[in-house]
Structures are given as C-alpha cells and as structure tokens.
Design a protein around this motif. Structure first.
Motif, PDB file in Angstrom:
ATOM      1  N   ALA A 131       0.850  -1.188   0.000  1.00 48.91           N
ATOM      2  CA  ALA A 131       0.000   0.000   0.000  1.00 48.91           C
ATOM      3  C   ALA A 131       0.894   1.249   0.000  1.00 48.91           C
ATOM      4  CB  ALA A 131      -0.908  -0.009   1.217  1.00 48.91           C
ATOM      5  N   LEU A 132       0.578   2.190  -0.897  1.00 47.58           N
ATOM      6  CA  LEU A 132       1.390   3.393  -1.058  1.00 47.58           C
ATOM      7  C   LEU A 132       0.508   4.633  -1.057  1.00 47.58           C
ATOM      8  CD1 LEU A 132       3.599   2.209  -4.079  1.00 47.58           C
ATOM      9  CD2 LEU A 132       4.232   2.143  -1.658  1.00 47.58           C
ATOM     10  N   ARG A 133       1.112   5.767  -0.673  1.00 47.45           N
ATOM     11  CA  ARG A 133       0.449   7.051  -0.890  1.00 47.45           C
ATOM     12  C   ARG A 133       1.532   8.100  -1.150  1.00 47.45           C
ATOM     13  NH1 ARG A 133       0.668  10.805   3.182  1.00 47.45           N
ATOM     14  NH2 ARG A 133       1.331  10.053   5.250  1.00 47.45           N
ATOM     15  N   LYS A 134       1.186   9.109  -1.907  1.00 50.51           N
ATOM     16  CA  LYS A 134       2.139  10.182  -2.211  1.00 50.51           C
ATOM     17  C   LYS A 134       2.284  11.103  -1.013  1.00 50.51           C
ATOM     18  CE  LYS A 134       1.244  13.811  -4.724  1.00 50.51           C
ATOM     19  NZ  LYS A 134       0.925  14.745  -5.837  1.00 50.51           N
ATOM     20  N   LYS A 135       3.468  11.585  -0.772  1.00 47.99           N
ATOM     21  CA  LYS A 135       3.707  12.505   0.328  1.00 47.99           C
ATOM     22  C   LYS A 135       2.814  13.731   0.167  1.00 47.99           C
ATOM     23  CE  LYS A 135       7.322  15.085   2.737  1.00 47.99           C
ATOM     24  NZ  LYS A 135       8.749  15.456   2.825  1.00 47.99           N
ATOM     25  N   GLY A 136       2.058  14.040   1.238  1.00 49.67           N
ATOM     26  CA  GLY A 136       1.169  15.186   1.214  1.00 49.67           C
ATOM     27  C   GLY A 136      -0.227  14.870   0.737  1.00 49.67           C
ATOM     28  N   SER A 137      -0.494  13.597   0.411  1.00 48.16           N
ATOM     29  CA  SER A 137      -1.819  13.203  -0.087  1.00 48.16           C
ATOM     30  C   SER A 137      -2.387  12.099   0.808  1.00 48.16           C
ATOM     31  CB  SER A 137      -1.721  12.716  -1.529  1.00 48.16           C
ATOM     32  OG  SER A 137      -2.952  12.171  -1.951  1.00 48.16           O
ATOM     33  N   GLY A 138      -3.735  12.046   0.927  1.00 46.96           N
ATOM     34  CA  GLY A 138      -4.369  11.003   1.735  1.00 46.96           C
ATOM     35  C   GLY A 138      -4.836   9.812   0.925  1.00 46.96           C
ATOM     36  N   GLN A 139      -4.775   9.885  -0.410  1.00 44.24           N
ATOM     37  CA  GLN A 139      -5.241   8.792  -1.252  1.00 44.24           C
ATOM     38  C   GLN A 139      -4.266   7.633  -1.175  1.00 44.24           C
ATOM     39  OE1 GLN A 139      -8.164   8.361  -3.242  1.00 44.24           O
ATOM     40  NE2 GLN A 139      -7.291   6.310  -3.090  1.00 44.24           N
ATOM     41  N   ILE A 140      -4.842   6.416  -0.927  1.00 43.30           N
ATOM     42  CA  ILE A 140      -4.028   5.208  -0.804  1.00 43.30           C
ATOM     43  C   ILE A 140      -4.189   4.390  -2.079  1.00 43.30           C
ATOM     44  CG2 ILE A 140      -3.621   3.101   0.545  1.00 43.30           C
ATOM     45  CD1 ILE A 140      -4.829   4.560   2.954  1.00 43.30           C
ATOM     46  N   TYR A 141      -3.069   3.745  -2.485  1.00 45.38           N
ATOM     47  CA  TYR A 141      -3.071   2.888  -3.664  1.00 45.38           C
ATOM     48  C   TYR A 141      -2.478   1.539  -3.278  1.00 45.38           C
ATOM     49  CZ  TYR A 141      -3.561   7.353  -6.152  1.00 45.38           C
ATOM     50  OH  TYR A 141      -3.988   8.575  -6.583  1.00 45.38           O
ATOM     51  N   VAL A 142      -2.945   0.533  -3.991  1.00 42.95           N
ATOM     52  CA  VAL A 142      -2.365  -0.807  -3.862  1.00 42.95           C
ATOM     53  C   VAL A 142      -1.704  -1.142  -5.175  1.00 42.95           C
ATOM     54  CG1 VAL A 142      -2.854  -3.265  -3.598  1.00 42.95           C
ATOM     55  CG2 VAL A 142      -4.025  -1.601  -2.138  1.00 42.95           C
ATOM     56  N   LEU A 143      -0.388  -1.611  -5.114  1.00 43.73           N
ATOM     57  CA  LEU A 143       0.324  -1.998  -6.321  1.00 43.73           C
ATOM     58  C   LEU A 143      -0.134  -3.374  -6.772  1.00 43.73           C
ATOM     59  CD1 LEU A 143       4.041  -0.880  -5.759  1.00 43.73           C
ATOM     60  CD2 LEU A 143       2.252   0.246  -7.103  1.00 43.73           C
ATOM     61  N   GLU A 144      -0.407  -3.457  -8.082  1.00 40.35           N
ATOM     62  CA  GLU A 144      -0.818  -4.732  -8.659  1.00 40.35           C
ATOM     63  C   GLU A 144      -0.433  -4.748 -10.125  1.00 40.35           C
ATOM     64  OE1 GLU A 144      -5.069  -6.270  -9.670  1.00 40.35           O
ATOM     65  OE2 GLU A 144      -4.699  -6.697  -7.532  1.00 40.35           O
ATOM     66  N   ASP A 145       0.506  -5.642 -10.476  1.00 42.17           N
ATOM     67  CA  ASP A 145       0.999  -5.778 -11.858  1.00 42.17           C
ATOM     68  C   ASP A 145       1.478  -4.445 -12.437  1.00 42.17           C
ATOM     69  OD1 ASP A 145       0.519  -8.533 -11.954  1.00 42.17           O
ATOM     70  OD2 ASP A 145      -1.593  -8.182 -12.474  1.00 42.17           O
ATOM     71  N   GLY A 146       2.184  -3.698 -11.637  1.00 40.62           N
ATOM     72  CA  GLY A 146       2.784  -2.441 -12.103  1.00 40.62           C
ATOM     73  C   GLY A 146       1.839  -1.276 -12.120  1.00 40.62           C
ATOM     74  N   LEU A 147       0.557  -1.488 -11.659  1.00 40.65           N
ATOM     75  CA  LEU A 147      -0.417  -0.407 -11.619  1.00 40.65           C
ATOM     76  C   LEU A 147      -0.691  -0.026 -10.170  1.00 40.65           C
ATOM     77  CD1 LEU A 147      -3.001  -1.755 -14.227  1.00 40.65           C
ATOM     78  CD2 LEU A 147      -1.147  -0.116 -14.632  1.00 40.65           C
ATOM     79  N   ARG A 148      -1.079   1.233  -9.972  1.00 41.98           N
ATOM     80  CA  ARG A 148      -1.514   1.662  -8.644  1.00 41.98           C
ATOM     81  C   ARG A 148      -3.039   1.819  -8.698  1.00 41.98           C
ATOM     82  NH1 ARG A 148      -1.742   7.600  -9.024  1.00 41.98           N
ATOM     83  NH2 ARG A 148      -0.568   8.270 -10.846  1.00 41.98           N
ATOM     84  N   ARG A 149      -3.694   1.025  -7.844  1.00 39.12           N
ATOM     85  CA  ARG A 149      -5.147   0.986  -7.851  1.00 39.12           C
ATOM     86  C   ARG A 149      -5.675   1.669  -6.599  1.00 39.12           C
ATOM     87  NH1 ARG A 149      -7.220  -4.876  -9.597  1.00 39.12           N
ATOM     88  NH2 ARG A 149      -9.114  -3.596  -9.866  1.00 39.12           N
TER      89      ARG A 149
END
Length: 706
Positions: free
Chosen positions: A653-671
């Motif tokens: 699970a990733l998020r950009k610094k300064g942002s609250g949106q969370i992404y999950v990496l899957e096959d090179g995509l952030r969902r």
C-alpha cells in the motif's frame, strides 16, 4: 663616521671633517625635470628612449663658485700648545706656494679659515706627496659670520673624514665634505709633514641652486621587490635614474674622456657630511661634489657612477652612459672592475633610510644583471676575493660606507638577487616541462620547479625529450618545489590522478584508496593541469556527484555509472543522506550515464524495489513492473548504502507525500483503495501504508479502483 672607528681601521692619512646640517637656497640655472619617472644623460646615446628614463625639458647647467684659501702656521695658545691663529682669510690662487719648507714649521699645525656663501661643500688639497701617517686634517664650522678663528666657543668640534686618493693613487686631498649653509669653515692640518706639504689649500664650493632643483620626484614606497624579464636579456626593470642634466651638471668643466672597463661588481660608498638635507638640496650636493672632483682635484668629472639620496632617488653620476661599463673614480685599483654607488649622507652612526636601501637594491640588481653578474655572487677584482656587492672598506683603508649601511649589504645582495631571479625565470606557462643542461626535468608552476621522473612526465602527457631547454641561471631562478607525482592536489582542493595524458578527478579519499592508486600527492596551482584533458573520474558507487558548473546532482548507481536526481527527490528521500561531492563538468561528462533516478529500482536478479520515506521496499511479489516505468539498476554498494525494509509483501500500500489517497500496487499499476477496503484485502488487519514521492508514484500508471 666616528673618530674612534676610523682610527682603528685606516692606515692611510686620517682626515677630520665636521658633519653639520645645512639648507639650500635657489639660484636660476638648473634645467627642470618632469614628474614622469627617470632621466638619462644627454650625451649617452645608448640610453635614449630606454625604460626608466625621461626626456629633460631643458639642459641649462648651474655654474658652481669655487674659492681657495691658503694655510698659515697656528699661533701657540696659552701654556705653549698650538692654537688656531687669526689665519689670513683672503683667497689665494690655487697654484700659489704653500708654507715655506723650513724646519721650524715641521710638526706645527697649519690653519685656514674661509667664509661660506650659500650652500657649502669643502675639501682640503695639497700637491706634494705624503706618507699615510704624515698628516691629520680637521675641519670645523661656525654659524657666526664674525667668529674669530681662535674663539673655540664660536665653532663646532673638530671632526674627521677620509682621505680620498686620486684615480692615480695619489694622496693629495680629502673627500668632499657637505657642511651646508654655515657662515664660516676652518681647517687644521697637523702631523710630521704639516710644514712640508706644498699648495695646501682649503677649497669652499657654492654649487648654486635652481628652481628646478625640486622637480625630480621621489619614488613611491615599495611593498615588495619586483621585476620582469626584458626582451634582450633576463634583467630586472631599469630603475628611474635622474640624468646629469637633471641635477644641473655644468658639462663645460667635464674634461675627462670616458673609458669602458669590465664591471664585475658594485662598490657601495657614503659621502662625508650631514644627513639633514631636503629633497631640493640634493642637486646642489651633487654639483658641489662634481665641482670638487672635476676641478679642485683635477679628475675632470665626478668620481661615482651613481648616487642615491635618502629619499630613494637614483642619480646619474660619472659621464659615459649608465648602461655601459664606464670606469669610475671611487675605489683606487677597483674602478675598472666595479660600478660605484654612493649614498648621500654619513652612515657610521646615523641609520640609513629604507628608501635609500631599496633604491640601491633596484639599481644594483639592474646594473649587475646588465653585465651578467648575480648580485649575491662571489667575485674577484684585481686578485681580491669580494662579494659582488661590496663596501668601500673592503678594498680600502676607510670606514666607508659607514656601519649602518655596511650592515645592510647582505640584505641588499639578497633582495637584488631576488629581483634578478624574478627577471631570469623562464616566461613559460604553468605546467610546462623544462630540462636543465644536465637533463634533469621539472614542471614549472607559479615560479617553482617540481623535478619529475620521465614516467611521471608521460603520465602528464609529455616526454622528457620534448622538455624546454633552460640555462642553469634560468633553472636556479625557479624556486625549488616538491617532487612531482602522478597524483596532484590543486590549490582549490581538487585531486587528480594523471594517467596517459589524462587527468582523472577523484571524488574523495575513499574512492582513491579503493582504486588501488597511490595517495601521495604534489600540491600544485590548478593552472599547472588546466590544459590536461579530463579522463574518466575516480568515483565509487553509492554517492551523489554534484556538477560544479551546473549544481545538478547525479546518483552513482554502479561503478561510475550515474543518473540524474531532481532536487525534490534529493532533499526528501534517503538519497539526500548519501555522501556528496563535487566534480568538474569535464569529469561528469566522461562518466557513463544511466536512467534518471525515480525511486524505482531493479536488480539483475529480477527483484524490484520502490524507494519510500523509510527505505527500500521490495515490490516484485506484486507483479511485473509496467513497461512505462523508468527504473535504475543499482549495484550492491548502493543497495548497502540505503536502508532496506524487511520482507517481500504481496500487498503493498502506497500514498504520495502530502496526499491522503491510498493505492495498492498490482501488476505495475496503482489501484485506488479506501482504508476500509485495504483492511479487508489484508485479512482484516490494517497494513502499513508507505509514503513515496510524486516522481516515484508517476512510474506506476493508475488502474481501476479496488
């Protein structure tokens, strides 16, 4: 010069002279001199247009007035001791007979008294030969025009000065004595031959003055010796030399035909008389000495080749050309082998001025270099071993040039040699290799020579056979430096390793040590290696290189391969904590490039990582990277330099610094995913969300929401 000093040093006739202060008054006649530096003799064709010379505005001489008074036996004082009688004051012809040669005059003191008009230069002369210890001559002065010859209270003390042999070696007179603006002068001659000498006379000279006497400028104060090479020969700059015309020399009384000798050294003198003179009084002093030497003594010209005043001005003396080897009349037996330099003043007890010493330094450095003589050489003139710059006392029975000036001759030799060395240094660019006559090779750098083996010369891209040949004098004029090595450190702190004609800039000491190359080095100015082309720099992986020219940062990922790092990534990620160092633009350009740094890393073993705020996180178990991602291949050293997070999770699970949106990496995509959904995907456990930078997030295209 004190009587005690002279009595202990001379075997020649002792002469006593009063040392008194004086001042000058002006009479018309001397030619004016412009304020621009220098002047040369009008009759010296070799000096026309020379550096350090100036054109004289006029050539009007100043005629000196000479009066000679005869001597009479001194009357006995009370108690039977000889005393100063009321000597006959009237002038007499120069060729009139002296005191009668009668036994009753033998050993009886003889006296002469004369008025002094204006500025006074005096001397005592005679014609019959005498032995060195046969006469004692004394001189005293009075400021009272009505002073009686026997009124001791109205006169100064009797004092001494040297006998000045003629160019033929005859002891027939004293040196000229500068008495200044006094009212009367009295001379006394005593000794076994006092009653036997012929044509004994007291000569008083008024050299006259001119409004132009104060037109010769005083040179500005020097802060350090300096000089430069000239085209014809490696000699220092010619100093400013005021010409004979500048001091109002009356060339009609110059009856000596100049002769040329072989200058091998410089004899330093001082003059008898006062040290209390002004700038405008100096030309009058020179005219007085000139008249006394040329006319009273019958030498036909002034004896000294050059004269220097306490203000640091240099004056042409004897005619014949200042650049030539003109024979002077200043040191019997050594005139043809030396140039005579006299400093105006008495320096037996008075301290010679720094300005005068600096002027002598400039003069002898230039003059001796003209004739191929090093100022600190050991020479031989007339079979006498001497220093190249020697005092009159070294070759004659005299205290001249006085204790305080004599004590500074060593300094004068050293400083003059330094000027000569500056001029003699080869005019070669830093980094040039030179070879002395025996084949030894050195690099020239900032006036220094760094001796080098031929293998080192080849490392710099040169060959010993191509080194510029220099003379021993040019070689010796270069200051000794350190032995040249293949590793050099420049004055601004950069370190280079020279290999096959290329300079390989070193990132730091660790990189140099890891390369296995020698760490001993020679410190040089950067100009010594500026023409050597850049080679592949010596760096180590896991560091950030800063381009000195642009300020751009480069991450060295493996070997010397590097990739660009933007400022945001550098300042806000673990990359900013790596070792940093600058390299020249030329060095950076020769480093092999890599993909720019984005925070996405691949290893050759197939594993992939993402750079988070806390370190490297393994992400290859989430699937393959997307083809649009920009990745870097990091070597082992760099991987060890950045902290690595444990494990290889399948859910990242990733998020950009300064942002609250969370992404999950899957096959090179952030969902995109909500926090609740993220917890469900992780089996009901709240997973760690890793913070990345925007440049890293952009390497993962956005996919459908989970």
């Amino acid at each position: 010069m004190t009587p005690a000093t002279r009595a202990g040093r001379r075997t020649a006739v002792t002469v006593l002279v009063g040392l008194l202060s004086f001042s000058l008054v002006a009479v018309p006649g001397a030619q004016a001199v412009p304020a621009s530096p220098g002047a040369v003799a009008a009759d010296s064709s070799d000096d026309a247009g020379a550096p350090g010379a100036a054109h004289d505005r006029s050539a009007e001489p100043v005629e000196a007035t000479t009066e000679t008074t005869g001597f009479s036996p001194a009357a006995p004082a009370a108690g039977g001791s000889p005393a100063s009688p009321r000597a006959q004051d009237a002038p007499r012809a120069r060729d009139s007979a002296g005191p009668p040669d009668r036994p009753e005059h033998a050993g009886v003191p003889l006296e002469a008294t004369s008025d002094v008009t204006g500025f006074g230069v005096v001397g005592v002369t005679w014609s019959s030969p005498v032995a060195h210890d046969a006469l004692v001559v004394e001189v005293r002065t009075s400021d009272d025009a009505g002073a009686a010859p026997d009124d001791d209270g109205a006169w100064s003390a009797w004092e001494r000065v040297d006998v000045e042999p003629s160019p033929r070696g005859d002891l027939d007179g004293t040196e000229p004595v500068v008495v200044g603006e006094v009212a009367r002068v009295q001379a006394r001659v005593s000794g076994p031959s006092a009653g036997a000498v012929r044509d004994l006379g007291l000569t008083v000279i008024d050299p006259g003055t001119s409004p132009a006497d104060d037109d010769v400028p005083v040179p500005s104060e020097e802060t350090s010796p300096s000089g430069r090479a000239v085209a014809a020969a490696p000699v220092p700059d010619r100093p400013t030399i005021a010409s004979r015309a500048a001091w109002g020399a009356d060339e009609s009384i110059m009856t000596w035909t100049p002769r040329q000798g072989d200058v091998g050294g410089a004899a330093i003198h001082h003059t008898a008389g006062t040290n209390s003179y002004s700038e405008s009084q100096v030309p009058g002093i020179l005219r007085g000495i000139y008249s006394y030497h040329a006319q009273t003594r019958g030498w036909g010209d002034i004896g000294y080749n050059f004269l220097v005043d306490k203000f640091g001005r240099i004056w042409e003396g004897r005619a014949g050309g200042v650049t030539r080897e003109t024979v002077g009349a200043h040191a019997r037996g050594y005139n043809s082998g030396s140039t005579g330099v006299s400093v105006l003043g008495n320096y037996e007890t008075a301290t010679v001025s720094n300005a005068a010493v600096s002027a002598v330094v400039r003069l002898v450095a230039w003059k001796l270099a003209l004739h191929g003589v090093a100022a600190d050489d050991s020479i031989s003139i007339a079979g006498t071993p001497l220093a190249a710059v020697f005092g009159h006392r070294d070759v004659g029975s005299t205290a001249c040039p006085g204790r305080t000036l004599y004590d500074r001759l060593g300094e004068i030799r050293r400083r003059a040699r330094a000027l000569q060395d500056v001029a003699a240094r080869p005019d070669l660019k830093d980094g040039t290799f030179v070879a002395r006559p025996d084949g030894t090779v050195a690099m020239v750098e900032r006036g220094r020579k760094h001796v080098a083996w031929c293998g080192v010369v080849r490392a710099f891209g040169g060959r010993c056979a191509d080194a510029v040949a220099v003379s021993w004098r040019e070689w010796n004029a270069l200051e000794p430096g350190k032995r040249l090595r293949k590793t050099v450190e420049t004055h601004d702190g950069r370190v280079f390793r020279l290999v096959d004609g290329k300079k390989k800039e070193t990132f730091d000491e660790a990189a140099l040590a890891e390369s296995g190359l020698g760490t001993k080095r020679t410190r040089l100015h950067a100009s010594a290696v500026e023409d050597v082309p850049y080679g592949w720099p010596i760096v180590r992986p896991g560091v950030v290189v800063v381009n000195r020219a642009t300020g751009n940062h480069r991450l060295v990922v493996t070997g010397s391969r590097h990739g660009y790092v933007n400022r945001w990534l550098h300042e806000n990620s673990m990359v900013g904590q790596l070792d940093h160092g600058g390299l020249d633009r030329g060095s950076v350009r020769r480093m092999p490039g890599a993909a720019r740094t984005t925070g996405v890393v691949q290893r050759r073993n197939g594993r992939s990582f993402v750079l988070t705020q806390r370190g490297l996180l393994r992400i290859d178990r989430t699937g393959d990277l997307h083809g649009s991602a920009t990745t870097q291949h990091w070597g082992y050293a760099l991987m060890q330099s950045v902290p690595r997070l444990r494990g290889a999770p399948e859910l990242v699970a990733l998020r950009k610094k300064g942002s609250g949106q969370i992404y999950v990496l899957e096959d090179g995509l952030r969902r995109p995913v909500s926090k609740q959904r993220l917890t469900e995907l992780n089996g009901g456990q709240k997973p760690r969300v890793h913070v990345i930078l925007g440049v890293t997030q952009r390497q993962f295209p956005i996919g459908p929401s989970l």
